[in-house]
Design an enzyme around this catalytic site. Structure first.
Site, short mmCIF file in Angstrom:
data_model
loop_
_atom_site.label_atom_id
_atom_site.label_comp_id
_atom_site.label_asym_id
_atom_site.label_seq_id
_atom_site.Cartn_x
_atom_site.Cartn_y
_atom_site.Cartn_z
N GLY A 329 0.80 -1.16 0.08
CA GLY A 329 -0.19 -0.05 0.05
C GLY A 329 1.01 1.24 -0.04
O GLY A 329 1.99 1.05 0.12
N SER A 353 -4.14 1.06 1.96
CA SER A 353 -3.58 0.10 2.71
C SER A 353 -4.04 -1.39 2.54
O SER A 353 -5.28 -1.57 2.86
CB SER A 353 -3.46 0.30 4.44
N ARG A 354 -3.43 -2.29 1.87
CA ARG A 354 -3.94 -3.37 1.57
C ARG A 354 -4.28 -4.45 2.48
O ARG A 354 -5.10 -5.46 2.57
CB ARG A 354 -3.04 -4.11 0.51
N ILE A 355 -3.29 -4.60 3.44
CA ILE A 355 -3.69 -5.55 4.48
C ILE A 355 -3.81 -5.05 5.97
O ILE A 355 -4.10 -5.49 7.01
CB ILE A 355 -2.59 -6.63 4.63
#
Length: 479
Positions: A329, A353-355
């Site tokens: 991200g 933010s991907r995770i």
């Protein structure tokens, strides 16, 4: 070679001896040493040392790590017999060092008990675990809308001078008292700016849990190239011991430029923008070492905040696109927001933010569920409202709430907030407790509210009705 005469054994001994063919710009060319390996240390008769960086048919190229005035062409070179390592351990906390572990703070050299190689393989898939714990930066926008988890690699990207380093510095300061050890890698910056960072860390008490690895702007390109790998080795040692760590690379643009400079000096074929073909592998092998380990592998974590610089906000440039594809991200800083006084100048629409949301606390995640969408809708409606068209009452109300939210999201540098404060402003906004305030007084009122909230007994696990009752009571007193 022999410690005592009794160590001597009669027999034939063979050793390779090379010859220095040329020196310049921190690079030394050596003929001979046919069995030399990449990243191997070689020594010269005057005491200088080099790191093998290029293997050719007739000569090898090495980065000079130490050099005396006596090093000249024709001098012999030989194998040292080991790879480059850096001292690691808690003796480094509070210290400022160069990429080889030598002190730059005027204090005696650290008494290292452990060493770690600068180049190491990233943890395997079986050693890794899921990101499941939040890492709080203290920034309202990041912790609420673009959350980061321990073990995540979150890119900080934007033009020069928009506050990228300030956000990373706030994140380091906010780890005080959280049992997170920090490493700040400063690459290619002036001595005055480096001194300012160190002084800020010292004044805020953050230097006690931080190691600063410095490769100044006037350092040889080899030192600037090695700096992030040195900092990564230090943080990785703690991660393997089960500790949580945070590492900041400030910044990888200069690191890529140093690698390009070295590659051109070593006559490697240039590619796009004169970068060598393995520029992607350079940063991927560095950032892949940041992760969260499983309990069986120690349970530690290394969170990476690499910083990258763009020009005129161009995200599709070579190095930015490489880093975006490697990381989990990005936090994007926009020059227009900065000029408009929206600080920190984070573009929520281009940041992701991907995770990190999987590691976000349930209470903060629930309270911030619609705020990101509301803010993006407000920006779109505000754009159309500039044409002077007549607006419905519902649209006017949304614009008013959006302007309040914009004021709420503003935050001064070096003022990171605890997670209780984040939940407090999220609930106060989402429940409409700030609606009656004028946008000009929102910040002052909210600042006093959050100060009282930090001193209260409320925690993230406290029931929501208890939070709302406290917030209403405090707002009545303040207004």
């Amino acid at each position: 070679m022999f410690k005592t005469p009794s160590d001597y054994r009669f027999g034939l001994r063979l050793s390779e001896r090379g010859c220095v063919a040329g020196i310049g710009d921190g690079i030394v060319w050596v003929r001979g040493l046919p069995s030399a390996e990449l990243d191997e240390l070689i020594g010269f008769d005057d005491g200088s040392t080099g790191l093998v960086f290029q293997l050719g048919k007739d000569m090898l190229g090495a980065i000079l790590l130490s050099q005396t005035h006596d090093l000249t062409a024709g001098m012999s070179a030989q194998h040292i017999g080991r790879k480059l390592e850096v001292g690691v351990g808690e003796v480094l906390l509070g210290r400022v060092i160069d990429p080889l572990g030598k002190p730059l703070d005027g204090l005696p050299a650290a008494d290292y008990r452990h060493y770690a190689p600068l180049e190491a393989a990233a943890p395997s898939i079986l050693e890794r675990d899921f990101v499941n714990e939040p890492l709080y930066t203290g920034c309202k926008i990041v912790d609420a809308l673009i959350p980061i988890g321990k073990g995540q690699r979150q890119l900080i990207i934007g033009d020069d001078g928009l506050g990228k380093s300030s956000l990373a510095l706030d994140a380091v300061i906010n780890q005080r008292g959280r049992d997170v050890l920090c490493v700040m890698v400063i690459i290619g910056q002036t001595r005055s700016s480096i001194a300012g960072v160190i002084e800020t860390l010292r004044q805020t008490g953050a230097l006690e849990h931080t190691v600063v690895v410095v490769a100044e702007a006037n350092a040889l390109p080899g030192f600037r190239y090695l700096a992030p790998f040195s900092g990564c080795a230090i943080a990785e040692h703690w991660m393997r011991m089960g500790r949580d760590t945070l590492i900041v690379y400030d910044d990888l643009t200069r690191h890529a430029q140093s690698y390009r400079e070295l590659s051109l000096l070593l006559q490697r074929p240039p590619g796009r923008e004169a970068y060598p073909g393995d520029i992607f592998y350079l940063h991927s092998r560095l950032l892949e070492r940041s992760t969260v380990l499983s309990i069986s592998s120690g349970g530690g974590s290394m969170t990476a905040l690499p910083i990258i610089e763009t020009r005129q906000g161009e995200l599709s440039a070579y190095i930015p696109t490489n880093l975006i594809s490697i990381t989990d991200g990005q936090i994007y800083f926009d020059s227009k927001l900065f000029a408009a006084g929206m600080l920190p100048a984070i573009d929520i629409g281009r940041s992701v933010s991907r995770i990190g949301g999987k590691a976000q606390h349930a209470a903060i995640k629930a309270a911030s569920a619609r705020i990101r969408l509301d803010y993006l809708q407000f920006l779109e409606m505000e754009l159309f409202a500039r044409f002077g068209t007549r607006l419905e009452s519902g649209v006017e109300e949304k614009l008013r709430r959006g302007r309040i939210l914009r004021e709420v999201l503003k935050q001064d540098r070096l003022e990171p907030l605890p997670e209780q404060a984040h939940l407090g402003w999220l609930l106060a906004y989402s429940e409409g407790l700030l609606t009656d305030l004028a946008p000009t007084v929102v910040n002052a009122t909210l600042h006093e509210l959050l100060q009282s909230l930090v001193e209260s007994s409320l925690s993230l696990n406290s029931p929501k009705p208890q939070w709302l009752a406290y917030l209403r009571e405090q707002l009545m007193v303040l207004t």
